[in-house]
Design an enzyme around this catalytic site. Structure first.
Site, PDB file in Angstrom:
ATOM      1  CE  LYS A  54      -3.733  -2.419   2.201  1.00 46.99           C
ATOM      2  NZ  LYS A  54      -4.379  -2.727   3.663  1.00 46.99           N
ATOM      3  CD  GLN A  98      -3.005  -4.316   6.719  1.00 46.10           C
ATOM      4  OE1 GLN A  98      -2.951  -3.207   5.900  1.00 46.10           O
ATOM      5  NE2 GLN A  98      -3.822  -5.323   6.358  1.00 46.10           N
ATOM      6  CG  ASP A 121      -9.520   0.236   5.200  1.00 40.70           C
ATOM      7  OD1 ASP A 121      -9.430  -0.170   3.939  1.00 40.70           O
ATOM      8  OD2 ASP A 121      -8.395  -0.116   6.225  1.00 40.70           O
TER       9      ASP A 121
END
Ligand code: NAP
Length: 284
Positions: A54, A98, A121
């Site tokens: 990412k 994450q 997200d």
């Protein structure tokens, strides 16, 4: 005739090029660098790779990524304090935590603390609730990527019977709602579904996100169906999806490969969400 492959890498590259171009223009206009804060707790090898990928993807399109690497035994309080400080930092436009987090930390609690306007997200309750009423702030990257794969391949959704295998908060449920919003008739299957094959055989569009290698065999797929394999499973040295590719490719009209299908588009959608968060912040 064997199915045509949906090339996630090529679709992702197009999105990344678009994001890069827009970032370049907006950076000049606003003189602020779009910034994504990425928080990694612990050293789970898969998570380390995802975070690295990412960060690289951000760098490639001109988005700065600040990595916050915390030890696996960090306290919830310390993690929540870090998120609060990033929420209050005007130089940070998106925040990504994450997953998975270590068992002593409540994922739900952590995701609820991320500011909804920085929730690139799409896991904050406000984003998830917004999806239910058809007006989310952000949509999670994987469901968004699945829709993008279908759209860019020219696959019509309205009136189709879509079957989603898996109903997780990050993939299955949001994907089902997005399909419903586009006027598909949607069936959601899960572990307790009686006769999974009966349902998957009805699907014009079959989305599989179960995390079970080989769960869907060609005999469970309708002739000409579109099959999107979200699963990423490590089997020995190989990465495989949830779909038995060799048998499904003989029945489907389109199928996504693993790797090279949903994965690259998911990362591209994260970049698009970060750009969107940045644009909204600049407008404010
Ligand atoms: P998850 O939270 O473990 O959810 C899996 C879902 O699949 C659950 O709802 C579960 O049902 C269902 N399921 C499991 N076994 C099943 C079976 N035998 N029959 C029917 N349903 C079954 O996983 P996730 O986070 O949604 O991820 C799913 C897969 O996608 C994983 O392989 C993950 O690595 C991959 N993934 C890929 C990307 C990407 O970018 N390509 C992104 C995210 C996730 P119950 O709830 O009833 O147990």
């Amino acid at each position: 005739m064997p199915a045509r492959l949906i090339d996630g890498r090529a679709i992702a590259q197009r999105i990344r090029d678009e994001v890069k171009e827009e970032v370049l223009i907006l950076r000049e206009e606003f003189c602020v660098v779009p910034t994504l804060a990425v928080i990694l707790v612990g050293d789970d090898p898969a998570s380390v790779v995802y975070v690295r990928n990412k960060a690289k993807a951000c760098g490639d399109v001109g988005i700065r990524s600040d990595q916050h690497l915390l030890p696996g035994d960090v306290s919830s309080e310390e993690l929540l304090n870090l998120i609060e400080s990033l929420n209050n930092d005007d130089a940070v436009h998106g925040i990504l935590v994450q997953l998975p987090l270590p068992p002593h930390i409540s994922e739900r609690k952590v995701l609820e603390v991320v500011h909804p306007m920085k929730d690139v997200d799409g896991f904050h309750p406000q984003s998830l609730g917004g999806l239910l009423i058809g007006n989310p702030l952000f949509i999670a990257s994987t469901p968004l990527g699945i829709m993008e794969l279908l759209d860019q391949t020219g696959i019509g959704i309205e009136g189709k019977h879509a079957v989603v295998v898996g109903w997780s908060v990050i993939v299955g449920k949001p994907t089902a709602f997005l399909l419903l919003q586009r006027n598909a008739t949607v069936t959601i299957c899960h572990v307790k579904t009686a006769d999974l094959a009966f349902h998957t055989r009805q699907a014009d569009i079959l989305i599989v996100a179960a995390g079970r290698p080989g769960l869907i065999h060609g005999s469970m797929v309708k002739e000409g169906a579109v099959v999107v394999d979200v699963g990423i499973n490590r089997v020995g040295e190989k990465l495989v999806g949830d779909v038995d590719f060799n048998s499904v490719v003989e029945k489907a009209s389109f199928v996504t490969p693993v790797p090279g299908g949903v994965g690259p588009v998911t990362v591209a959608m994260l970049l698009r969400n970060t750009l969107e968060a940045y644009k909204r912040a600049c407008k404010r």
